[in-house]
Design a protein around this motif. Structure first.
Motif, PDB file in Angstrom:
ATOM      1  N   HIS A  19       0.823  -1.208   0.000  1.00 30.19           N
ATOM      2  CA  HIS A  19       0.000   0.000   0.000  1.00 30.19           C
ATOM      3  C   HIS A  19       0.856   1.256   0.000  1.00 30.19           C
ATOM      4  N   ALA A  20       1.992   1.209   0.651  1.00 31.56           N
ATOM      5  CA  ALA A  20       2.885   2.373   0.668  1.00 31.56           C
ATOM      6  C   ALA A  20       3.389   2.716  -0.724  1.00 31.56           C
ATOM      7  N   ARG A  21       3.334   1.743  -1.638  1.00 33.85           N
ATOM      8  CA  ARG A  21       3.794   1.961  -3.013  1.00 33.85           C
ATOM      9  C   ARG A  21       2.623   2.126  -3.989  1.00 33.85           C
ATOM     10  N   PHE A  22       1.437   2.409  -3.476  1.00 32.82           N
ATOM     11  CA  PHE A  22       0.279   2.487  -4.365  1.00 32.82           C
ATOM     12  C   PHE A  22       0.411   3.601  -5.404  1.00 32.82           C
ATOM     13  N   ASP A  23       1.041   4.716  -5.063  1.00 29.47           N
ATOM     14  CA  ASP A  23       1.225   5.773  -6.056  1.00 29.47           C
ATOM     15  C   ASP A  23       2.038   5.262  -7.244  1.00 29.47           C
ATOM     16  N   ASP A  24       2.982   4.358  -6.985  1.00 28.30           N
ATOM     17  CA  ASP A  24       3.769   3.781  -8.077  1.00 28.30           C
ATOM     18  C   ASP A  24       2.931   2.787  -8.885  1.00 28.30           C
ATOM     19  N   VAL A  25       2.038   2.068  -8.205  1.00 28.05           N
ATOM     20  CA  VAL A  25       1.097   1.201  -8.923  1.00 28.05           C
ATOM     21  C   VAL A  25       0.231   2.060  -9.843  1.00 28.05           C
ATOM     22  N   ARG A  26      -0.229   3.189  -9.325  1.00 31.12           N
ATOM     23  CA  ARG A  26      -1.049   4.105 -10.128  1.00 31.12           C
ATOM     24  C   ARG A  26      -0.261   4.602 -11.345  1.00 31.12           C
ATOM     25  N   THR A  27       1.013   4.915 -11.147  1.00 37.23           N
ATOM     26  CA  THR A  27       1.846   5.366 -12.262  1.00 37.23           C
ATOM     27  C   THR A  27       1.905   4.301 -13.357  1.00 37.23           C
ATOM     28  N   MET A  28       2.011   3.039 -12.947  1.00 39.86           N
ATOM     29  CA  MET A  28       2.147   1.954 -13.923  1.00 39.86           C
ATOM     30  C   MET A  28       0.820   1.571 -14.566  1.00 39.86           C
ATOM     31  N   LEU A  29      -0.282   1.656 -13.831  1.00 33.92           N
ATOM     32  CA  LEU A  29      -1.545   1.090 -14.303  1.00 33.92           C
ATOM     33  C   LEU A  29      -2.654   2.096 -14.521  1.00 33.92           C
ATOM     34  N   GLY A  30      -2.576   3.241 -13.881  1.00 37.43           N
ATOM     35  CA  GLY A  30      -3.692   4.180 -13.911  1.00 37.43           C
ATOM     36  C   GLY A  30      -3.679   5.096 -15.124  1.00 37.43           C
ATOM     37  N   PRO A  31      -4.819   5.732 -15.409  1.00 42.53           N
ATOM     38  CA  PRO A  31      -4.927   6.666 -16.536  1.00 42.53           C
ATOM     39  C   PRO A  31      -4.450   8.064 -16.143  1.00 42.53           C
ATOM     40  N   LYS A  32      -4.146   8.876 -17.143  1.00 43.85           N
ATOM     41  CA  LYS A  32      -3.810  10.268 -16.876  1.00 43.85           C
ATOM     42  C   LYS A  32      -5.021  11.005 -16.323  1.00 43.85           C
ATOM     43  N   ASN A  33      -6.188  10.678 -16.864  1.00 41.72           N
ATOM     44  CA  ASN A  33      -7.446  11.247 -16.360  1.00 41.72           C
ATOM     45  C   ASN A  33      -8.035  10.256 -15.363  1.00 41.72           C
ATOM     46  N   PRO A  34      -8.087  10.589 -14.068  1.00 37.56           N
ATOM     47  CA  PRO A  34      -8.534   9.631 -13.056  1.00 37.56           C
ATOM     48  C   PRO A  34      -9.956   9.128 -13.234  1.00 37.56           C
ATOM     49  N   THR A  35     -10.758   9.803 -14.067  1.00 36.37           N
ATOM     50  CA  THR A  35     -12.133   9.335 -14.275  1.00 36.37           C
ATOM     51  C   THR A  35     -12.229   8.331 -15.424  1.00 36.37           C
ATOM     52  N   SER A  36     -11.128   8.115 -16.139  1.00 31.93           N
ATOM     53  CA  SER A  36     -11.145   7.174 -17.264  1.00 31.93           C
ATOM     54  C   SER A  36     -11.170   5.739 -16.753  1.00 31.93           C
ATOM     55  N   SER A  37     -11.804   4.868 -17.517  1.00 36.98           N
ATOM     56  CA  SER A  37     -11.919   3.458 -17.130  1.00 36.98           C
ATOM     57  C   SER A  37     -10.900   2.603 -17.898  1.00 36.98           C
ATOM     58  N   GLY A  80      16.639   2.972  -9.419  1.00 35.45           N
ATOM     59  CA  GLY A  80      16.802   3.899  -8.307  1.00 35.45           C
ATOM     60  C   GLY A  80      15.482   4.050  -7.591  1.00 35.45           C
ATOM     61  N   ASP A  81      14.984   5.291  -7.493  1.00 33.39           N
ATOM     62  CA  ASP A  81      13.689   5.539  -6.840  1.00 33.39           C
ATOM     63  C   ASP A  81      12.551   5.644  -7.847  1.00 33.39           C
ATOM     64  N   GLU A  82      12.841   5.503  -9.131  1.00 32.93           N
ATOM     65  CA  GLU A  82      11.814   5.666 -10.165  1.00 32.93           C
ATOM     66  C   GLU A  82      11.207   4.317 -10.530  1.00 32.93           C
ATOM     67  N   VAL A  83       9.874   4.240 -10.464  1.00 30.81           N
ATOM     68  CA  VAL A  83       9.204   3.008 -10.842  1.00 30.81           C
ATOM     69  C   VAL A  83       9.246   2.868 -12.355  1.00 30.81           C
ATOM     70  N   VAL A  84       9.603   1.668 -12.824  1.00 28.46           N
ATOM     71  CA  VAL A  84       9.754   1.459 -14.272  1.00 28.46           C
ATOM     72  C   VAL A  84       9.027   0.213 -14.777  1.00 28.46           C
ATOM     73  N   GLY A  85       8.441  -0.576 -13.886  1.00 27.33           N
ATOM     74  CA  GLY A  85       7.776  -1.781 -14.364  1.00 27.33           C
ATOM     75  C   GLY A  85       6.818  -2.386 -13.354  1.00 27.33           C
ATOM     76  N   TRP A  86       5.939  -3.220 -13.860  1.00 24.29           N
ATOM     77  CA  TRP A  86       4.902  -3.888 -13.059  1.00 24.29           C
ATOM     78  C   TRP A  86       4.717  -5.311 -13.570  1.00 24.29           C
ATOM     79  N   ALA A  87       4.517  -6.240 -12.661  1.00 22.34           N
ATOM     80  CA  ALA A  87       4.112  -7.601 -13.023  1.00 22.34           C
ATOM     81  C   ALA A  87       3.041  -8.058 -12.051  1.00 22.34           C
ATOM     82  N   ALA A  88       1.933  -8.572 -12.603  1.00 20.71           N
ATOM     83  CA  ALA A  88       0.842  -9.099 -11.784  1.00 20.71           C
ATOM     84  C   ALA A  88       1.111 -10.558 -11.467  1.00 20.71           C
TER      85      ALA A  88
END
Length: 209
Positions: A19-37, A80-88
């Motif tokens: 959960h502490a890394r959720f902002d990085d999850v959002r960076t990898m998976l979320g839309p630029k517009n938070p209302t987009s599906s 470093g401190d920059e998130v660059v990838g995601w794997a489910a």
């Protein structure tokens, strides 16, 4: 004290998606517009009916709740401190794959599945997908998985459409130590998908990693 990374390789580190890394999850998976599906990596995690019922911010909230659970929904790669990838990665029994008529069960082992690998634009071609997959396996084994499976395309080196590349390729999985466990009736981007496994029947034993 900071939790050590699951994997450190090629100058990258991999950590569970807490959960502490959720902002990085959002960076990898979320839309630029938070209302987009957008997918939010839910299309193969939850039943289709549930997936279709979630819209816009509800999808983000659902994934945020997943990061609060003891078993995290995936792993994140960092330069470093920059998130660059995601794997489910998750137990197959918790996923729609458990009921798939096109992707067979190799045996009755309670395997985990890796089904989505994403690298941020601008960072591709640096081996991050390999490190992510290695980290996903490490996390699953840490959580007690007897074996880990993936369902990539068997593309024989042919180019895979970028929008469908998230499933990975057979070679990628082989590079990390997976072995072919079964063929399937599923396809992606026009290529057949295969079951690749590490550990258990039809795969490299985890202890050999």
């Amino acid at each position: 004290m900071a939790t050590p990374p699951l994997v450190t390789s090629r100058g990258f580190t991999v950590h569970p998606a807490t959960h502490a890394r959720f902002d990085d999850v959002r960076t990898m998976l979320g839309p630029k517009n938070p209302t987009s599906s957008v997918c939010w990596c839910l299309s193969h995690r939850i039943p289709g009916k549930d997936n279709r019922s979630l819209a816009g911010p509800e999808r983000a909230a659902f994934v945020e709740a997943l990061t609060r659970r003891p078993t995290k929904p995936g792993v994140l790669a960092y330069d470093g401190d920059e998130v660059v990838g995601w794997a489910a990665v998750a137990p197959r029994a918790d996923l729609p794959f458990a009921r798939s008529t096109k992707i067979p069960h190799v045996d009755d082992l309670p395997v985990w599945s890796v089904w989505c690998i994403r690298v941020r634009p601008g960072h591709r071609g640096r081996g991050i997908a390999h490190v992510l997959l290695d980290g996903a396996v490490a996390y699953a084994l840490q959580r007690g998985a007897p074996a880990v499976e993936g369902y990539p395309v068997d593309n024989h080196g042919d180019k895979v459409d970028l929008t469908m590349a998230y499933v990975g390729t057979r070679k990628l999985f082989e590079d990390v130590g997976f072995q072919l466990a079964a063929r399937t009736d599923a396809t992606s981007a026009g290529f057949p998908r295969v079951v690749m496994r590490i550990g258990g029947a039809g795969g490299t034993p985890p202890s050999s990693r």
